[in-house]
Design an enzyme around this catalytic site. Structure first.
Site, mmCIF file in Angstrom:
data_model
loop_
_atom_site.group_PDB
_atom_site.id
_atom_site.type_symbol
_atom_site.label_atom_id
_atom_site.label_comp_id
_atom_site.label_asym_id
_atom_site.label_seq_id
_atom_site.Cartn_x
_atom_site.Cartn_y
_atom_site.Cartn_z
ATOM 1 N N LYS A 52 0.849 -1.199 0.000
ATOM 2 C CA LYS A 52 0.000 0.000 0.000
ATOM 3 C C LYS A 52 0.882 1.244 0.000
ATOM 4 C CE LYS A 52 -3.956 2.023 2.514
ATOM 5 N NZ LYS A 52 -4.878 1.861 3.661
ATOM 6 N N SER A 127 -9.819 1.969 2.723
ATOM 7 C CA SER A 127 -8.918 2.674 1.839
ATOM 8 C C SER A 127 -7.903 1.772 1.134
ATOM 9 C CB SER A 127 -8.173 3.747 2.629
ATOM 10 O OG SER A 127 -7.349 3.158 3.623
ATOM 11 N N SER A 151 -9.976 -0.354 6.994
ATOM 12 C CA SER A 151 -9.407 -0.244 5.644
ATOM 13 C C SER A 151 -8.722 -1.483 5.087
ATOM 14 C CB SER A 151 -8.423 0.916 5.591
ATOM 15 O OG SER A 151 -9.135 2.099 5.381
HETATM 16 N N1 GLN Z 1 -13.297 4.303 5.982
HETATM 17 C C1 GLN Z 1 -12.642 4.730 7.178
HETATM 18 C C2 GLN Z 1 -12.234 6.161 7.049
HETATM 19 O O1 GLN Z 1 -12.521 6.732 6.057
HETATM 20 C C3 GLN Z 1 -11.501 3.835 7.495
HETATM 21 C C4 GLN Z 1 -10.228 4.241 6.897
HETATM 22 C C5 GLN Z 1 -9.065 3.403 7.320
HETATM 23 O O2 GLN Z 1 -9.216 2.396 8.000
HETATM 24 N N2 GLN Z 1 -7.880 3.853 6.941
HETATM 25 O O3 GLN Z 1 -11.638 6.738 7.916
#
Ligand code: GLN
Length: 446
Positions: A52, A127, A151
């Site tokens: 990532k 994400s 995410s």
């Molecule tokens: N969807 C969540 C957010 O927008 C989780 C993001 C994450 O785990 N990095 O913060």
């Protein structure tokens, strides 16, 4: 072969932001020589991995999918990157994501969205959308993602792969570009549970470079995969299968529980009563931490700098206005507001207290049960563009993954069937540092 597949498919999927073909080939040649010479083989010997793009890689561009870092070449490796190299895996390149890991659909990437390999009209989740989609599309053998509020697990669920968020502190965060430091964890995305155990084995462990790294013994995760779940006590929170969760998703989870029952496990309904406050708590805390962490992007130290500023303040202002996308700005504003004097007690401090209540919910259930099971997300993947106009509905998709993050406990999402051609994910949640049981149950079901 990995690069051939990427070339054939990534035009459509969009999982990669940067490829490192030359270096990957050199590594593969070196491993070949090592093999011929009969040398030792690392745990992940020869496996092609994608990382990532918020995990730094020495000499390989690391953008966090932000225009701010579009030209940023780190001069060191994250601890996990080092460990992957040490385990003899072959790094293919860097994976697309929501900008600075803020989002749940990958539509917040400032480069291009990722598409779900099962249906290109749909989002892969986020994400870590690139991390999940690339594994589902066969564009990497396994990948690393990061999980702050879901995410790793949510995109794994949408893409029908296995995504593990380890206990907070088990895997070093050194070299992970911080979003919300008290929540961020790095974990593996793989095709199956056994691979997940292998990768976790390679990346877990104490690191003096991360002040929140836990100094615990690392068990042998592979030996936990016995297939035996006889007598296992499973808790199913009623909040996780109630209102707001699609009936078809719930049905798949119920089917899975029947399978586990058939293997000798028992399950009961329980309550995690503070679940309804989790989303609000998370978005306050995560945004507060983000507003502080992202203060370092000032146009002076990292990445892109605005042209012709009239003075220093203008340089900060212009660099940040141009460098950050809309979702990142929204979170910085929310977080700065919540932390500002006069509001701190009402928002940030209150949220910290609710976080403790949410954690206690889990502690109480784990006094009587070995594991908690529910869906990973309330629905399967949604259509690209269908939720971009409403950040609030987007935030609500995280309702089932966020409580786990706030409690710091480990959880894996594994595939458990399809609804209308799109994968459903089941979430298996364990006690702190009990990844062995999480993986054992996941493996037995698989
Ligand atoms: N969807 C969540 C957010 O927008 C989780 C993001 C994450 O785990 N990095 O913060």
């Amino acid at each position: 072969q990995a690069f051939k597949t990427i070339q054939e498919r990534d035009d459509r999927v969009g999982a990669y932001l940067t490829l490192d073909e030359e270096k990957a080939r050199a590594t593969a040649r070196r491993l070949d020589d090592q093999l011929i010479a009969g040398g030792d083989r690392g745990l992940l010997f020869g496996l092609p991995v994608g990382i990532k793009d918020n995990i730094v890689t020495d000499g390989l561009r690391t953008t966090c999918a932000s225009q701010f870092l579009s030209n940023f070449n780190p001069v060191y490796d994250a601890t996990v990157t080092k460990k992957l190299r040490h385990a003899d895996s072959v790094i293919l390149g860097k994976l697309n994501m929501d900008e600075f890991a803020m989002g749940g659909s990958n539509e917040n990437s400032s480069f291009h969205p990722v598409r779900n390999p099962w249906n290109l009209e749909y989002v892969p989740g986020g994400s870590s959308g690139g991390s999940a989609a690339s594994v589902a599309a066969g564009e990497a053998y396994f990948t690393l993602g990061s999980d702050t509020g879901g995410s790793i697990r949510q995109p794994a669920s949408y893409c029908g792969v296995v995504g593990l968020k380890p206990t907070y502190g088990l895997v070093s965060r050194f070299g992970l570009v911080a979003f919300a430091s008290s929540l961020d964890q790095i974990g593996p995305v793989t095709k199956n549970v056994e691979d997940s155990a292998y990768v976790l084995q390679a990346i877990a462990g104490y690191d003096s470079m991360d002040s929140t790294s836990a100094n615990v013994d690392i068990p042998d995760y592979l030996s936990a995969l016995t297939g035996d779940v006889k007598g296992l006590r499973i808790a199913v929170p009623k909040e996780y299968i109630g209102e707001g969760v699609d009936a078809s998703v719930k049905e798949k989870i119920m089917d899975a529980l029947k399978v586990l029952e058939g293997l000798g496990a028992v399950w009961e309904e329980v309550s995690l009563p503070h679940t309804e406050y989790a989303v609000a708590t998370y978005y306050l805390l995560a945004s507060s931490e983000a507003s502080s962490n992202l203060a370092r992007f000032d146009g002076v130290r990292y990445g892109v700098r605005a042209n012709n500023p009239s003075n220093l303040l203008d340089l900060y202002h212009e660099s940040r206005s141009q460098g950050f996308g809309p979702e990142v700005k929204r979170r910085i504003m929310l977080g700065t507001y919540a932390l500002s004097s006069g509001y701190y007690d009402a928002y940030y401090l209150k949220a910290q207290k609710v976080r403790t209540l949410i954690k206690r919910d889990f502690d109480q259930v784990f006094e009587k049960y070995d594991i908690i099971i529910g869906p990973t997300a309330p629905t399967t993947a949604f259509k690209l563009g269908s939720q971009v106009d409403n950040p609030l509905t987007m935030y609500l998709n995280d309702i089932l993954t966020i409580p786990v993050s706030l409690a710091g406990v480990p959880a894996v999402s594994i595939p458990c069937g399809f609804v209308d051609g799109l994968p459903v994910g089941m979430q298996i949640i364990g006690k702190s540092f009990d990844e062995s049981t999480v993986l054992r149950v996941a493996h037995a079901f698989e």
